[in-house]
Design a protein around this motif. Structure first.
Motif, PDB file in Angstrom:
ATOM      1  N   HIS A  17       0.903  -1.068   0.065  1.00 18.99           N
ATOM      2  CA  HIS A  17      -0.046  -0.153  -0.089  1.00 18.99           C
ATOM      3  C   HIS A  17       0.963   1.279  -0.046  1.00 18.99           C
ATOM      4  O   HIS A  17       0.520   2.137  -0.839  1.00 18.99           O
ATOM      5  CB  HIS A  17      -0.959   0.069   1.151  1.00 18.99           C
ATOM      6  CG  HIS A  17      -1.806   1.099   1.327  1.00 18.99           C
ATOM      7  ND1 HIS A  17      -1.215   2.342   2.150  1.00 18.99           N
ATOM      8  CD2 HIS A  17      -3.120   1.505   0.957  1.00 18.99           C
ATOM      9  CE1 HIS A  17      -2.245   3.235   2.170  1.00 18.99           C
ATOM     10  NE2 HIS A  17      -3.248   2.748   1.527  1.00 18.99           N
ATOM     11  N   VAL A  37      -9.650   3.698  -1.847  1.00 17.05           N
ATOM     12  CA  VAL A  37      -9.075   2.613  -1.138  1.00 17.05           C
ATOM     13  C   VAL A  37     -10.078   1.979   0.133  1.00 17.05           C
ATOM     14  O   VAL A  37     -10.226   0.528   0.088  1.00 17.05           O
ATOM     15  CB  VAL A  37      -8.006   3.224  -0.258  1.00 17.05           C
ATOM     16  CG1 VAL A  37      -7.340   2.018   0.641  1.00 17.05           C
ATOM     17  CG2 VAL A  37      -6.692   3.275  -1.553  1.00 17.05           C
ATOM     18  N   MET A 215      -4.583  -1.154  -4.061  1.00 17.03           N
ATOM     19  CA  MET A 215      -4.361  -0.802  -2.628  1.00 17.03           C
ATOM     20  C   MET A 215      -5.655  -1.118  -1.549  1.00 17.03           C
ATOM     21  O   MET A 215      -5.104  -1.476  -0.585  1.00 17.03           O
ATOM     22  CB  MET A 215      -3.931   0.578  -2.455  1.00 17.03           C
ATOM     23  CG  MET A 215      -2.889   0.983  -3.144  1.00 17.03           C
ATOM     24  SD  MET A 215      -2.800   2.830  -3.659  1.00 17.03           S
ATOM     25  CE  MET A 215      -3.031   3.707  -1.785  1.00 17.03           C
ATOM     26  N   ASP A 219      -5.328  -3.438   1.744  1.00 20.05           N
ATOM     27  CA  ASP A 219      -5.774  -2.887   2.990  1.00 20.05           C
ATOM     28  C   ASP A 219      -6.894  -3.736   3.464  1.00 20.05           C
ATOM     29  O   ASP A 219      -6.945  -4.000   4.884  1.00 20.05           O
ATOM     30  CB  ASP A 219      -6.161  -1.238   2.759  1.00 20.05           C
ATOM     31  CG  ASP A 219      -6.843  -0.749   4.127  1.00 20.05           C
ATOM     32  OD1 ASP A 219      -5.915  -0.579   4.932  1.00 20.05           O
ATOM     33  OD2 ASP A 219      -8.146  -0.543   4.056  1.00 20.05           O
TER      34      ASP A 219
END
Length: 281
Positions: A17, A37, A215, A219
């Motif tokens: 990330h 995200v 990303m 996450d």
């Protein structure tokens, strides 16, 4: 699967990330990055729950804990992005990397025994990450005043510690998948409210979307790993090892981007991994 392993998976995902943040930070609105995200992480989590049929009712206490974790997660996310936007890395990274001390401190305050040697290992990890991160910043350009930057960094650290403490407690008394879903739904809803309230952009542009989606998935995996540790012994150590994302980011930059690593940085890596090794005993 033990807590240290889950923490290392989280650290690797957040390292990826961070590598992506380096690529996008100067070209894409910060608010749009955060929104995409977090939204991607929510969609990913919903898909994972559908595949594994993990939907289940939650007790009221778990819902409240998961909602609290969502609030802290938004605080941590905005604090981290704003702190790194201001920089420098050598100031921001060590402050944010200190959140494991808060995580272990909260666990100790709740009655979990923590030995002096375990405290030493935790501090060694934090120091190792801080050394590697601080020495990686070779920028010489002027930066904004340090006061707000320090404040954003501390807010991020407190936000991460609060997210993991409340989220792991919710997972401990219920099922981690629906508990994490509650956390993510609130995080996205609160982010949308903030962006609308301050009239900040949602759209990052077509070029940034594939990277931001990747990303978001990373996450999603990372947060699920750390919160899932709540049902295992010593869940606070998943938060401790996940803090190594800064160190792993720099290692990835060394491997992929051919960025140099100094002898002192390798020493910081050794200190941090020795701390993890001791906790694994």
């Amino acid at each position: 699967m033990n807590t240290l392993f889950l923490g290392m998976i989280a650290a690797m995902c957040w390292a990826f990330h961070d590598i992506c943040v380096r690529m996008l930070s100067q070209k894409t609105p910060l608010s749009a990055c955060i929104f995409v995200v977090l939204l991607t992480g929510l969609v990913f989590h919903l898909g994972l729950m559908g595949v594994t049929d993990s939907f289940a009712p939650l007790p009221k206490q778990a819902v409240w804990l998961a909602l609290g974790a969502g609030v802290f997660f938004v605080i941590a996310t905005f604090g981290l992005y704003f702190a790194f936007e201001r920089g420098p890395v050598r100031l921001v990274a060590p402050l944010i990397a200190g959140y494991p001390i808060l995580s272990v401190g909260l666990a100790a305050a709740n009655g979990t025994p923590v030995t002096p040697l375990q405290w030493t290992a935790v501090i060694a990890i934090v120091v190792g990450v801080a050394v590697v991160a601080a020495l990686s910043d070779s920028s010489t350009e002027s930066t904004p005043p340090k006061g707000p930057t320090i404040l954003y960094s501390i807010i991020a650290a407190v936000g991460f510690a609060g997210t993991f403490a409340l989220g792991q407690h919710a997972a401990e008394i219920s099922n981690e998948m629906p508990a994490t879903l509650v956390t993510r739904i609130l995080a996205v809803g609160l982010t949308v409210t903030i962006l609308l309230g301050f009239k900040l952009p949602f759209w990052p542009g077509k070029r940034a979307m594939p990277v931001l989606i990747a990303m978001g998935i990373a996450d999603g995996i990372a947060l699920l790993c750390v919160l899932s540790a709540g049902s295992l012994p010593d869940p606070q150590y998943a938060a401790v090892t996940s803090s190594m994302f800064g160190l792993l980011t720099i290692l990835l930059a060394w491997v992929w981007l051919k960025e140099p690593m100094s002898a002192r940085q390798w020493g910081g890596c050794l200190i941090a991994f020795c701390g993890v090794g001791y906790l694994a005993l």
